[in-house]
Design a protein around this motif. Structure first.
Motif, PDB file in Angstrom:
ATOM      1  N   UNK A 180       0.828  -1.213   0.000  1.00 18.82           N
ATOM      2  CA  UNK A 180       0.000   0.000   0.000  1.00 18.82           C
ATOM      3  C   UNK A 180       0.859   1.258   0.000  1.00 18.82           C
ATOM      4  N   UNK A 181       2.010   1.182   0.665  1.00 22.85           N
ATOM      5  CA  UNK A 181       2.892   2.346   0.749  1.00 22.85           C
ATOM      6  C   UNK A 181       3.667   2.580  -0.536  1.00 22.85           C
ATOM      7  N   UNK A 182       3.615   1.617  -1.466  1.00 27.46           N
ATOM      8  CA  UNK A 182       4.279   1.792  -2.758  1.00 27.46           C
ATOM      9  C   UNK A 182       5.782   1.685  -2.693  1.00 27.46           C
ATOM     10  N   UNK A 183       6.278   0.727  -1.928  1.00 28.42           N
ATOM     11  CA  UNK A 183       7.715   0.545  -1.830  1.00 28.42           C
ATOM     12  C   UNK A 183       8.313   0.258  -3.201  1.00 28.42           C
ATOM     13  N   UNK A 184       9.501   0.765  -3.441  1.00 26.24           N
ATOM     14  CA  UNK A 184      10.118   0.680  -4.763  1.00 26.24           C
ATOM     15  C   UNK A 184      10.450  -0.721  -5.217  1.00 26.24           C
ATOM     16  N   UNK A 185      10.668  -1.666  -4.264  1.00 22.25           N
ATOM     17  CA  UNK A 185      11.044  -3.025  -4.665  1.00 22.25           C
ATOM     18  C   UNK A 185       9.822  -3.880  -4.988  1.00 22.25           C
ATOM     19  N   UNK A 186       8.633  -3.295  -4.933  1.00 25.34           N
ATOM     20  CA  UNK A 186       7.425  -4.048  -5.228  1.00 25.34           C
ATOM     21  C   UNK A 186       7.310  -4.320  -6.733  1.00 25.34           C
ATOM     22  N   UNK A 187       6.847  -5.521  -7.085  1.00 24.91           N
ATOM     23  CA  UNK A 187       6.626  -5.880  -8.489  1.00 24.91           C
ATOM     24  C   UNK A 187       5.142  -5.711  -8.795  1.00 24.91           C
ATOM     25  N   UNK A 188       4.830  -4.788  -9.661  1.00 24.93           N
ATOM     26  CA  UNK A 188       3.431  -4.498  -9.996  1.00 24.93           C
ATOM     27  C   UNK A 188       3.243  -4.657 -11.500  1.00 24.93           C
ATOM     28  N   UNK A 189       2.177  -5.365 -11.873  1.00 24.75           N
ATOM     29  CA  UNK A 189       1.826  -5.515 -13.293  1.00 24.75           C
ATOM     30  C   UNK A 189       0.349  -5.208 -13.441  1.00 24.75           C
ATOM     31  N   UNK A 190       0.038  -4.118 -14.110  1.00 24.21           N
ATOM     32  CA  UNK A 190      -1.337  -3.668 -14.244  1.00 24.21           C
ATOM     33  C   UNK A 190      -1.717  -3.536 -15.716  1.00 24.21           C
ATOM     34  N   UNK A 191      -1.919  -4.681 -16.358  1.00 27.13           N
ATOM     35  CA  UNK A 191      -2.381  -4.667 -17.752  1.00 27.13           C
ATOM     36  C   UNK A 191      -3.875  -4.362 -17.820  1.00 27.13           C
ATOM     37  N   UNK A 192      -4.609  -4.701 -16.723  1.00 26.78           N
ATOM     38  CA  UNK A 192      -6.033  -4.390 -16.599  1.00 26.78           C
ATOM     39  C   UNK A 192      -6.825  -4.853 -17.823  1.00 26.78           C
ATOM     40  N   UNK A 193      -6.765  -6.138 -18.083  1.00 20.09           N
ATOM     41  CA  UNK A 193      -7.436  -6.703 -19.245  1.00 20.09           C
ATOM     42  C   UNK A 193      -8.952  -6.534 -19.189  1.00 20.09           C
ATOM     43  N   UNK A 194      -9.536  -6.601 -17.997  1.00 18.83           N
ATOM     44  CA  UNK A 194     -10.986  -6.442 -17.888  1.00 18.83           C
ATOM     45  C   UNK A 194     -11.421  -5.057 -18.337  1.00 18.83           C
ATOM     46  N   UNK A 195     -10.641  -4.038 -17.941  1.00 15.92           N
ATOM     47  CA  UNK A 195     -10.972  -2.668 -18.341  1.00 15.92           C
ATOM     48  C   UNK A 195     -10.767  -2.483 -19.847  1.00 15.92           C
ATOM     49  N   UNK A 196      -9.793  -3.186 -20.409  1.00 16.44           N
ATOM     50  CA  UNK A 196      -9.488  -3.037 -21.832  1.00 16.44           C
ATOM     51  C   UNK A 196     -10.460  -3.809 -22.719  1.00 16.44           C
ATOM     52  N   UNK A 197     -10.736  -5.059 -22.358  1.00 16.20           N
ATOM     53  CA  UNK A 197     -11.529  -5.934 -23.227  1.00 16.20           C
ATOM     54  C   UNK A 197     -12.949  -6.191 -22.707  1.00 16.20           C
ATOM     55  N   UNK A 198     -13.250  -5.710 -21.512  1.00 19.03           N
ATOM     56  CA  UNK A 198     -14.596  -5.885 -20.979  1.00 19.03           C
ATOM     57  C   UNK A 198     -14.759  -7.186 -20.215  1.00 19.03           C
ATOM     58  N   UNK A 199     -15.946  -7.373 -19.628  1.00 17.21           N
ATOM     59  CA  UNK A 199     -16.224  -8.531 -18.786  1.00 17.21           C
ATOM     60  C   UNK A 199     -16.048  -9.888 -19.482  1.00 17.21           C
ATOM     61  N   UNK A 200     -16.310  -9.998 -20.807  1.00 19.46           N
ATOM     62  CA  UNK A 200     -16.108 -11.313 -21.438  1.00 19.46           C
ATOM     63  C   UNK A 200     -14.696 -11.875 -21.281  1.00 19.46           C
ATOM     64  N   UNK A 201     -13.712 -11.009 -21.008  1.00 18.49           N
ATOM     65  CA  UNK A 201     -12.333 -11.480 -20.859  1.00 18.49           C
ATOM     66  C   UNK A 201     -12.188 -12.408 -19.656  1.00 18.49           C
ATOM     67  N   UNK A 202     -13.144 -12.344 -18.710  1.00 19.61           N
ATOM     68  CA  UNK A 202     -13.069 -13.206 -17.536  1.00 19.61           C
ATOM     69  C   UNK A 202     -13.126 -14.675 -17.934  1.00 19.61           C
ATOM     70  N   UNK A 203     -13.645 -14.940 -19.135  1.00 15.57           N
ATOM     71  CA  UNK A 203     -13.729 -16.321 -19.606  1.00 15.57           C
ATOM     72  C   UNK A 203     -12.354 -16.906 -19.920  1.00 15.57           C
ATOM     73  N   UNK A 204     -11.365 -16.046 -20.119  1.00 17.39           N
ATOM     74  CA  UNK A 204     -10.007 -16.534 -20.419  1.00 17.39           C
ATOM     75  C   UNK A 204      -9.425 -17.294 -19.227  1.00 17.39           C
ATOM     76  N   UNK A 205      -9.325 -16.688 -18.027  1.00 14.02           N
ATOM     77  CA  UNK A 205      -8.806 -17.470 -16.896  1.00 14.02           C
ATOM     78  C   UNK A 205      -9.694 -18.645 -16.522  1.00 14.02           C
ATOM     79  N   UNK A 206     -11.013 -18.503 -16.710  1.00 18.02           N
ATOM     80  CA  UNK A 206     -11.917 -19.626 -16.435  1.00 18.02           C
ATOM     81  C   UNK A 206     -11.582 -20.807 -17.347  1.00 18.02           C
TER      82      UNK A 206
END
Length: 280
Positions: free
Chosen positions: A235-261
């Motif tokens: 939460x504090x945003x430490x620099x050594x944190x690994x963050x990946x925010x492709x946000x596929x749901x926001x990009x492709x919409x709710x149907x993308x949830x079927x991919x991990x399913x």
């Protein structure tokens, strides 16, 4: 496979790990589809279909099966949906695996339905209880803002307490105890041999206290501060944190949830078929 220790990594454990990981990831992905609704400051919805991972952990009875539960969420929900926070996921990795491991040790009589119900509630309750205090701690150390309710300026404890009760009712009982009481007896003794493991017979009439382990209790005590430290650092945003925010749901919409399913279901099916072929 005749297991001598919960922590020993024996032949077949990798198969069990991947199988539990895939099915746990599948249920995490499916619950993402189910909408929740807000009641004032509270969000009410299906947390998890906890009966799936807890039944699997109770059947296979290894620490690696318990560890596979949060790993399934990380792989099939966080990573495949493009919302991965390296420090943040450590909270679930520590708390969920420890809670499931500790609770599963307490099941000493697989035929005792009351014991089974209590174990499922302990698994969910311990996880939710520790996670609740992690959230409270993040507010009090100032890395997360307090969402106060008008008239209740110090409402974080109230909100977390009510959320705990709601999750225990919905996730713990409705989607935990009730289906687990049906599913575990149906699968016990049938699914384990297919994955190379001897079914757990337990001791008829044995007390849950016989399964209490100071080692597991110590793990829970250590997991809590570690989970808080990782969550607060994330939460504090430490620099050594690994963050990946492709946000596929926001990009492709709710149907993308079927991919991990689909991916989780395919992995579970492949592992199941390979295990059946090997045991034939």
């Amino acid at each position: 496979m005749d297991r001598s220790s919960w922590f020993s990594f024996e032949q077949g454990d990798m198969t069990i790990f991947i199988f539990v990981m895939a099915l746990s990831g599948l249920q995490y992905a499916i619950t993402e589809i189910i909408p929740g609704f807000d009641v004032g400051p509270l969000e009410i919805g299906v947390g998890d279909f906890i009966f799936i991972p807890i039944v699997l952990v109770l059947l296979f009875r290894t620490f690696w099966a318990a560890l596979a539960v949060p790993v399934g969420e990380i792989v099939f929900e966080d990573i495949l949906l493009g919302d991965f926070n390296g420090l943040g996921v450590m909270e679930d990795l520590l708390l969920v695996s420890t809670a499931f491991f500790f609770a599963a040790l307490l099941l000493r009589d697989p035929e005792n339905r009351v014991q089974l119900a209590v174990v499922v509630l302990i698994a969910e309750g311990l996880n939710e209880f520790l996670a609740m205090f992690v959230d409270v701690g993040k507010v009090y150390v100032g890395v997360e803002e307090l969402e106060a309710v008008p008239g209740l300026p110090e409402s974080v404890l109230v909100l977390e307490g009510v959320d705990f009760a709601v999750q225990m009712a919905i996730t713990g009982i409705l989607f935990g105890v009730v289906p687990a009481l049906y599913l575990y007896p149906k699968l016990h003794g049938k699914i384990e041999p297919l994955l190379g493991m001897e079914p757990y017979r337990g001791t008829p009439g044995a007390s849950m206290l016989e399964g209490f382990s100071w080692k597991a209790a110590t793990m829970a005590l250590i997991a809590f501060p570690l989970a808080f430290a990782f969550a607060a650092a994330g939460e504090a945003g430490f620099g050594f944190n690994i963050v990946w925010e492709a946000e596929f749901l926001e990009t492709y919409g709710q149907p993308f949830i079927l991919v991990p399913v689909a991916v989780a279901a395919a992995v579970a099916l492949v592992v199941w078929q390979l295990a059946k072929r090997r045991s034939a």
